[in-house]
Design a protein around this motif. Structure first.
Motif, short mmCIF file in Angstrom:
data_model
loop_
_atom_site.label_atom_id
_atom_site.label_comp_id
_atom_site.label_asym_id
_atom_site.label_seq_id
_atom_site.Cartn_x
_atom_site.Cartn_y
_atom_site.Cartn_z
N ARG A 1 -0.65 29.08 -14.75
CA ARG A 1 -1.46 27.96 -15.27
C ARG A 1 -0.82 26.61 -14.99
N VAL A 2 0.50 26.59 -14.81
CA VAL A 2 1.17 25.31 -14.56
C VAL A 2 0.74 24.72 -13.22
N LEU A 3 0.29 25.56 -12.31
CA LEU A 3 -0.18 25.06 -11.01
C LEU A 3 -1.47 24.26 -11.15
N ALA A 4 -2.24 24.55 -12.19
CA ALA A 4 -3.47 23.79 -12.42
C ALA A 4 -3.14 22.32 -12.71
N PHE A 5 -2.03 22.09 -13.39
CA PHE A 5 -1.62 20.71 -13.66
C PHE A 5 -1.23 20.00 -12.38
N LEU A 6 -0.60 20.71 -11.47
CA LEU A 6 -0.22 20.14 -10.18
C LEU A 6 -1.46 19.79 -9.37
N VAL A 7 -2.39 20.71 -9.30
CA VAL A 7 -3.62 20.46 -8.54
C VAL A 7 -4.41 19.30 -9.15
N ALA A 8 -4.47 19.26 -10.46
CA ALA A 8 -5.19 18.17 -11.14
C ALA A 8 -4.51 16.83 -10.87
N ALA A 9 -3.18 16.83 -10.83
CA ALA A 9 -2.46 15.58 -10.55
C ALA A 9 -2.72 15.10 -9.13
N ILE A 10 -2.76 16.03 -8.19
CA ILE A 10 -3.02 15.64 -6.80
C ILE A 10 -4.44 15.12 -6.66
N ALA A 11 -5.41 15.85 -7.20
CA ALA A 11 -6.81 15.44 -7.08
C ALA A 11 -7.11 14.18 -7.88
N GLY A 12 -6.44 13.98 -8.99
CA GLY A 12 -6.70 12.83 -9.83
C GLY A 12 -6.14 11.52 -9.31
N GLN A 13 -5.31 11.59 -8.30
CA GLN A 13 -4.72 10.36 -7.77
C GLN A 13 -5.70 9.55 -6.93
N ARG B 1 0.84 -1.20 0.00
CA ARG B 1 0.00 0.00 0.00
C ARG B 1 0.87 1.25 0.00
N GLY B 2 1.89 1.29 0.84
CA GLY B 2 2.79 2.44 0.92
C GLY B 2 3.57 2.65 -0.37
N VAL B 3 4.06 1.57 -0.93
CA VAL B 3 4.82 1.67 -2.18
C VAL B 3 3.90 2.14 -3.32
N THR B 4 2.68 1.66 -3.33
CA THR B 4 1.72 2.06 -4.37
C THR B 4 1.40 3.55 -4.28
N VAL B 5 1.13 4.03 -3.08
CA VAL B 5 0.80 5.44 -2.89
C VAL B 5 1.99 6.31 -3.27
N THR B 6 3.19 5.93 -2.84
CA THR B 6 4.39 6.71 -3.15
C THR B 6 4.68 6.72 -4.64
N THR B 7 4.59 5.58 -5.28
CA THR B 7 4.87 5.49 -6.71
C THR B 7 3.88 6.32 -7.51
N LEU B 8 2.61 6.22 -7.18
CA LEU B 8 1.60 6.98 -7.91
C LEU B 8 1.77 8.48 -7.69
N ALA B 9 2.13 8.89 -6.48
CA ALA B 9 2.34 10.31 -6.21
C ALA B 9 3.53 10.84 -7.00
N CYS B 10 4.61 10.08 -7.05
CA CYS B 10 5.80 10.52 -7.78
C CYS B 10 5.54 10.56 -9.29
N LEU B 11 4.92 9.52 -9.81
CA LEU B 11 4.61 9.50 -11.24
C LEU B 11 3.61 10.59 -11.60
N GLY B 12 2.68 10.86 -10.71
CA GLY B 12 1.72 11.94 -10.96
C GLY B 12 2.39 13.29 -11.07
N GLY B 13 3.40 13.53 -10.24
CA GLY B 13 4.14 14.78 -10.32
C GLY B 13 4.91 14.93 -11.61
N VAL B 14 5.54 13.85 -12.04
CA VAL B 14 6.31 13.90 -13.29
C VAL B 14 5.37 14.09 -14.48
N VAL B 15 4.27 13.38 -14.49
CA VAL B 15 3.30 13.52 -15.59
C VAL B 15 2.73 14.94 -15.62
#
Length: 106
Positions: free
Chosen positions: A50-62, A16-30
């Protein structure tokens, strides 16, 4: 016991921890790559909010993705939400900084 699984999810605490960490890191890069592709990687993109919108979308989309994978997000506390946001922000910041510094064309 280390081999026990969480009730109902089938994921151990470590997985569970590895999954959450991996998805968070990949979400940031994407999010950084998407922001670089749409907003650009020139000097003007560094000041574009506008680049912050991508960050917020990545956080919420996870969260829907985590739920679909089988991670029980209903037991997330403030610490877990802050961890997801921080890891996503950190990888977004690093990746977007690299894109801006190199001026990569996406």
């Amino acid at each position: 016991m280390a081999t026990e699984t969480e009730t109902g999810t089938g994921l151990s605490g470590h997985v569970r921890g590895v999954t959450v960490t991996t998805l968070a890191c990949l979400g940031g890069v994407v999010a950084a790559v998407a922001a670089g592709a749409i907003v650009g990687t020139g000097a003007e993109a560094a000041a574009d909010t506008r680049v912050l919108a991508f960050l917020v979308a990545a956080i919420a989309g996870q969260y829907p993705v985590l739920k679909a994978i089988g991670v029980d997000i209903s037991d997330f506390g403030a610490k877990d939400h802050l961890y997801v946001a921080f890891m996503t922000f950190t990888l977004w910041f690093i990746a977007f900084t690299i894109l801006l510094t190199t001026g990569a064309a996406l």
